[in-house]
Design a protein around this motif. Structure first.
Motif, short mmCIF file in Angstrom:
data_model
loop_
_atom_site.label_atom_id
_atom_site.label_comp_id
_atom_site.label_asym_id
_atom_site.label_seq_id
_atom_site.Cartn_x
_atom_site.Cartn_y
_atom_site.Cartn_z
N PRO A 37 0.80 -1.23 0.00
CA PRO A 37 0.00 0.00 0.00
C PRO A 37 0.83 1.27 0.00
O PRO A 37 0.42 2.28 -0.57
N TRP A 38 2.01 1.26 0.61
CA TRP A 38 2.85 2.46 0.61
C TRP A 38 3.37 2.75 -0.79
O TRP A 38 3.44 3.90 -1.22
N ARG A 39 3.75 1.71 -1.50
CA ARG A 39 4.25 1.88 -2.86
C ARG A 39 3.14 2.38 -3.79
O ARG A 39 3.33 3.27 -4.60
N VAL A 40 1.97 1.79 -3.67
CA VAL A 40 0.84 2.18 -4.52
C VAL A 40 0.38 3.60 -4.19
O VAL A 40 0.10 4.39 -5.10
N GLY A 42 2.24 6.05 -2.93
CA GLY A 42 3.24 6.98 -3.43
C GLY A 42 3.12 7.19 -4.94
O GLY A 42 3.20 8.31 -5.43
N ALA A 43 2.92 6.09 -5.66
CA ALA A 43 2.76 6.20 -7.12
C ALA A 43 1.47 6.94 -7.47
O ALA A 43 1.45 7.74 -8.41
N ALA A 44 0.41 6.72 -6.71
CA ALA A 44 -0.85 7.42 -6.97
C ALA A 44 -0.69 8.92 -6.74
O ALA A 44 -1.22 9.74 -7.51
N LEU A 45 0.04 9.29 -5.69
CA LEU A 45 0.26 10.72 -5.46
C LEU A 45 1.11 11.35 -6.57
O LEU A 45 0.84 12.48 -7.00
N LEU A 46 2.11 10.62 -7.06
CA LEU A 46 2.90 11.13 -8.17
C LEU A 46 2.05 11.29 -9.44
O LEU A 46 2.19 12.28 -10.17
N LEU A 47 1.18 10.34 -9.69
CA LEU A 47 0.30 10.45 -10.86
C LEU A 47 -0.70 11.59 -10.72
O LEU A 47 -1.04 12.26 -11.70
N LEU A 48 -1.18 11.82 -9.51
CA LEU A 48 -2.08 12.94 -9.26
C LEU A 48 -1.35 14.27 -9.52
O LEU A 48 -1.89 15.16 -10.18
N LEU A 49 -0.13 14.36 -9.02
CA LEU A 49 0.66 15.56 -9.26
C LEU A 49 0.95 15.73 -10.75
O LEU A 49 0.89 16.85 -11.28
N ALA A 50 1.22 14.62 -11.43
CA ALA A 50 1.47 14.69 -12.88
C ALA A 50 0.24 15.19 -13.63
O ALA A 50 0.38 15.94 -14.60
N SER A 51 -0.94 14.79 -13.20
CA SER A 51 -2.15 15.27 -13.88
C SER A 51 -2.31 16.77 -13.73
O SER A 51 -2.68 17.46 -14.68
N LEU A 77 5.81 14.30 -17.71
CA LEU A 77 6.27 12.99 -18.18
C LEU A 77 7.29 12.38 -17.23
O LEU A 77 7.29 11.16 -17.01
N VAL A 78 8.16 13.20 -16.65
CA VAL A 78 9.12 12.70 -15.66
C VAL A 78 8.38 12.15 -14.45
O VAL A 78 8.75 11.09 -13.90
N LEU A 79 7.34 12.82 -14.00
CA LEU A 79 6.56 12.34 -12.86
C LEU A 79 5.87 11.01 -13.18
O LEU A 79 5.81 10.11 -12.33
N ILE A 80 5.35 10.87 -14.38
CA ILE A 80 4.71 9.61 -14.77
C ILE A 80 5.73 8.48 -14.82
O ILE A 80 5.48 7.37 -14.32
N ILE A 81 6.88 8.74 -15.39
CA ILE A 81 7.94 7.71 -15.45
C ILE A 81 8.40 7.34 -14.05
O ILE A 81 8.63 6.16 -13.75
N ALA A 82 8.51 8.33 -13.15
CA ALA A 82 8.91 8.03 -11.77
C ALA A 82 7.86 7.16 -11.08
O ALA A 82 8.21 6.24 -10.33
N ALA A 83 6.58 7.43 -11.30
CA ALA A 83 5.53 6.62 -10.68
C ALA A 83 5.57 5.18 -11.21
O ALA A 83 5.44 4.23 -10.44
N LEU A 84 5.78 5.02 -12.51
CA LEU A 84 5.85 3.68 -13.07
C LEU A 84 7.08 2.93 -12.57
O LEU A 84 7.01 1.72 -12.29
#
Length: 182
Positions: A37-40, A42-51, A77-84
Motif C-alpha cells: 500500500p505504501w508503494r501504490v 506513493g505512485a498514486a500521489l505522483l500520478l495525481l501531481l502529474a495530472s 512525463l518525468v513524474l509519470i515515469i517516476a511513478a511507473l
C-alpha cells in the motif's frame, strides 16, 4: 473481508482448483507478491501531481507560452515515469534467476551464481530512507560470498505487513531452492 472476485488469482465465477494461473509460465519474470500500500499510494500521489502539471501545461500552451508549456509537459512525463518505476521496484523471479529492481538500477543474477537465499535479522532501511531499524531481510548470497538484499520487512511493500513479507520470502526461497539445484 476477503473479496476473491476482485483478485488476479482467479477469473470471476470459477473455482481456484480448476483454473491455471496466468503466471504459470516460469520463463517470464514475475513479482511473487503484490505491491504494498505504501508503494501504490506513493505512485498514486505522483500520478495525481502529474495530472495537475499536465493540465497546467495545457493551460500555458493555450495562453501562448510554448516554452513554458514544454517545460511543464516534460515535468509531467518525468513524474509519470517516476511513478511507473516506483511501481516496478521490487524482487522479480523466473527460471533464469532473480532480478532486484530499484528506483535507479536493476541487478539480475542467475540462479547458478547464487549460493543461498535466506532470511536474516539485520538493520534495514525504513521505506528506503536513510533511517535504519532492526528488521528482517531476504538476502541472496552470491557464490563469491557477497550478499544481495532482495526484500526487507520495512520497505514500501511490507511495512506493517509481516505476514506478506513471510509469504514473499518463502516464495522467493522456494524458487531459489528449486532452480539453484536444477
Amino acid at each position: 473481508m476477503p473479496l476473491p472476485f476482485l483478485t488476479a488469482d482467479r477469473a470471476f465465477g470459477t473455482n481456484a482448483d480448476d483454473v491455471a494461473l496466468p503466471f504459470d509460465d516460469h520463463d517470464h519474470w514475475r513479482r511473487p507478491y503484490r505491491p504494498g500500500p505504501w508503494r501504490v499510494a506513493g505512485a498514486a500521489l505522483l500520478l495525481l501531481l502529474a495530472s495537475f502539471v499536465l493540465i497546467a501545461a495545457m493551460i500555458i500552451a493555450f495562453a501562448g507560452a510554448l516554452p513554458g508549456a514544454g517545460l511543464c509537459l516534460g515535468l509531467g512525463l518525468v513524474l509519470i515515469i517516476a511513478a511507473l518505476r516506483m511501481l516496478r521496484a521490487g524482487a522479480w523471479v523466473s527460471r533464469h534467476g532473480v532480478r532486484r529492481v530499484s528506483f535507479f538500477s536493476t541487478t539480475t543474477l542467475s540462479w547458478n551464481h547464487a549460493a543461498a537465499v535466506r532470511t536474516v535479522q539485520q538493520p534495514v532501511r525504513w521505506l528506503g530512507l536513510p533511517r535504519t531499524v532492526q528488521g528482517q531481510a531476504l538476502v541472496l548470497v552470491r557464490q563469491s560470498g557477497e550478499p544481495l538484499p532482495l526484500l526487507t520487512d520495512h520497505n514500501a511493500d511490507f511495512l506493517s505487513r509481516p505476514e506478506a513479507f513471510d509469504r514473499a520470502a518463502d516464495t522467493v526461497e522456494a524458487w531459489g531452492s528449486e532452480y539453484r539445484a536444477a
